[in-house]
Design a protein around this motif. Sequence first.
Motif, PDB file in Angstrom:
ATOM      1  N   GLN A  41      -5.339  -3.883   8.827  1.00 53.43           N
ATOM      2  CA  GLN A  41      -5.411  -3.913   7.369  1.00 53.43           C
ATOM      3  C   GLN A  41      -6.581  -4.791   6.983  1.00 53.43           C
ATOM      4  OE1 GLN A  41      -1.781  -4.373   5.086  1.00 53.43           O
ATOM      5  NE2 GLN A  41      -2.841  -5.675   3.627  1.00 53.43           N
ATOM      6  N   SER A  42      -7.365  -4.356   6.003  1.00 55.85           N
ATOM      7  CA  SER A  42      -8.509  -5.146   5.564  1.00 55.85           C
ATOM      8  C   SER A  42      -8.027  -6.485   5.023  1.00 55.85           C
ATOM      9  CB  SER A  42      -9.296  -4.396   4.492  1.00 55.85           C
ATOM     10  OG  SER A  42      -8.501  -4.206   3.340  1.00 55.85           O
ATOM     11  N   PRO A  43      -8.863  -7.521   5.126  1.00 55.85           N
ATOM     12  CA  PRO A  43      -8.452  -8.848   4.643  1.00 55.85           C
ATOM     13  C   PRO A  43      -8.024  -8.856   3.177  1.00 55.85           C
ATOM     14  CG  PRO A  43     -10.451  -9.020   5.951  1.00 55.85           C
ATOM     15  CD  PRO A  43     -10.173  -7.550   5.766  1.00 55.85           C
ATOM     16  N   ASP A  44      -8.611  -7.977   2.357  1.00 55.25           N
ATOM     17  CA  ASP A  44      -8.235  -7.931   0.946  1.00 55.25           C
ATOM     18  C   ASP A  44      -7.062  -6.993   0.672  1.00 55.25           C
ATOM     19  OD1 ASP A  44      -9.421  -5.458   1.263  1.00 55.25           O
ATOM     20  OD2 ASP A  44     -10.986  -5.769  -0.245  1.00 55.25           O
ATOM     21  N   SER A 184      -6.006  10.453  10.383  1.00 52.67           N
ATOM     22  CA  SER A 184      -5.083  10.724   9.272  1.00 52.67           C
ATOM     23  C   SER A 184      -4.283   9.494   8.860  1.00 52.67           C
ATOM     24  CB  SER A 184      -4.146  11.890   9.615  1.00 52.67           C
ATOM     25  OG  SER A 184      -3.307  11.533  10.684  1.00 52.67           O
ATOM     26  N   SER A 185      -4.367   8.406   9.635  1.00 48.65           N
ATOM     27  CA  SER A 185      -3.648   7.179   9.278  1.00 48.65           C
ATOM     28  C   SER A 185      -4.393   6.365   8.230  1.00 48.65           C
ATOM     29  CB  SER A 185      -3.429   6.302  10.508  1.00 48.65           C
ATOM     30  OG  SER A 185      -4.638   5.638  10.900  1.00 48.65           O
ATOM     31  N   PHE A 186      -5.681   6.649   8.008  1.00 46.44           N
ATOM     32  CA  PHE A 186      -6.453   5.853   7.042  1.00 46.44           C
ATOM     33  C   PHE A 186      -5.866   6.022   5.653  1.00 46.44           C
ATOM     34  CE2 PHE A 186      -9.849   5.029   4.013  1.00 46.44           C
ATOM     35  CZ  PHE A 186     -10.251   3.776   4.445  1.00 46.44           C
ATOM     36  N   THR A 187      -5.584   4.900   5.007  1.00 43.80           N
ATOM     37  CA  THR A 187      -4.983   4.940   3.676  1.00 43.80           C
ATOM     38  C   THR A 187      -5.528   3.820   2.810  1.00 43.80           C
ATOM     39  OG1 THR A 187      -2.885   5.012   2.476  1.00 43.80           O
ATOM     40  CG2 THR A 187      -2.980   3.525   4.338  1.00 43.80           C
ATOM     41  N   LEU A 188      -5.599   4.088   1.530  1.00 45.98           N
ATOM     42  CA  LEU A 188      -5.969   3.061   0.548  1.00 45.98           C
ATOM     43  C   LEU A 188      -4.676   2.498   0.003  1.00 45.98           C
ATOM     44  CD1 LEU A 188      -8.886   4.935  -1.220  1.00 45.98           C
ATOM     45  CD2 LEU A 188      -9.052   3.112   0.470  1.00 45.98           C
ATOM     46  N   ARG A 189      -4.587   1.182  -0.053  1.00 51.19           N
ATOM     47  CA  ARG A 189      -3.308   0.528  -0.369  1.00 51.19           C
ATOM     48  C   ARG A 189      -3.253  -0.020  -1.791  1.00 51.19           C
ATOM     49  NH1 ARG A 189      -0.549   0.008   4.364  1.00 51.19           N
ATOM     50  NH2 ARG A 189       0.741  -1.661   3.593  1.00 51.19           N
ATOM     51  N   ILE A 190      -4.368  -0.264  -2.418  1.00 50.95           N
ATOM     52  CA  ILE A 190      -4.346  -0.865  -3.766  1.00 50.95           C
ATOM     53  C   ILE A 190      -4.837   0.144  -4.781  1.00 50.95           C
ATOM     54  CG2 ILE A 190      -5.298  -2.663  -5.231  1.00 50.95           C
ATOM     55  CD1 ILE A 190      -5.568  -4.403  -2.770  1.00 50.95           C
TER      56      ILE A 190
END
Length: 190
Positions: A41-44, A184-190
């Motif tokens: 997960q990205s730091p932000d 396919s696991s790449f997702t945007l969370r915010i």
Amino acid sequence: MLPSPFSSHSRRAPLTALLAVLLAVVLSACSAAAAGLNSYQSPDGRYAFLYPTGWTRVQVTDGPQVVFHDLINADETLSLVVSDVNSTNSLENLGSAVAVGEKLRRVVIAPEGSGREAELVEASEREDGGRTFYDLEYAVHLSDRDRHELATVVVDRGRLYTFAASTNEARWPRVEGLFHQVISSFTLRI
């Protein structure tokens, strides 16, 4: 009357034990398959994805935002490039999956003069979390070898995310399923 060694009760015990062993084998195989991927997960907290166990993150300057590569097969890579686009653009405004895939092929994967040739093998569209993603597959020809690449692209808040996994063509049949799972696991969370 004493129970016969051939009664239904004495025959059920080995069957129950066999079923228990089979269930344990199936469950351990399932957990081993899930254990083949780690999460990032990205730091932000903006985006997240899965990457294969045994891969390590590599720091790069003036390149992709995130890069992972396989420790054993070092030419297998996973990268994320984040580019700015017009904040009013959507992925659909940039074109169809095929149009965006072809532009990515011409501009990034095999630009003129690079000595690389690339073919867009497949382009498809999917929805995830209310966002449109284009999933792309390429066959890439270098002067000394052939490679295979999967990518997914998505636009959000003025940024184009391009998440790609690449390997040499000889290994492609072994990692194809894994790479599809990762991409396919790449997702945007915010």
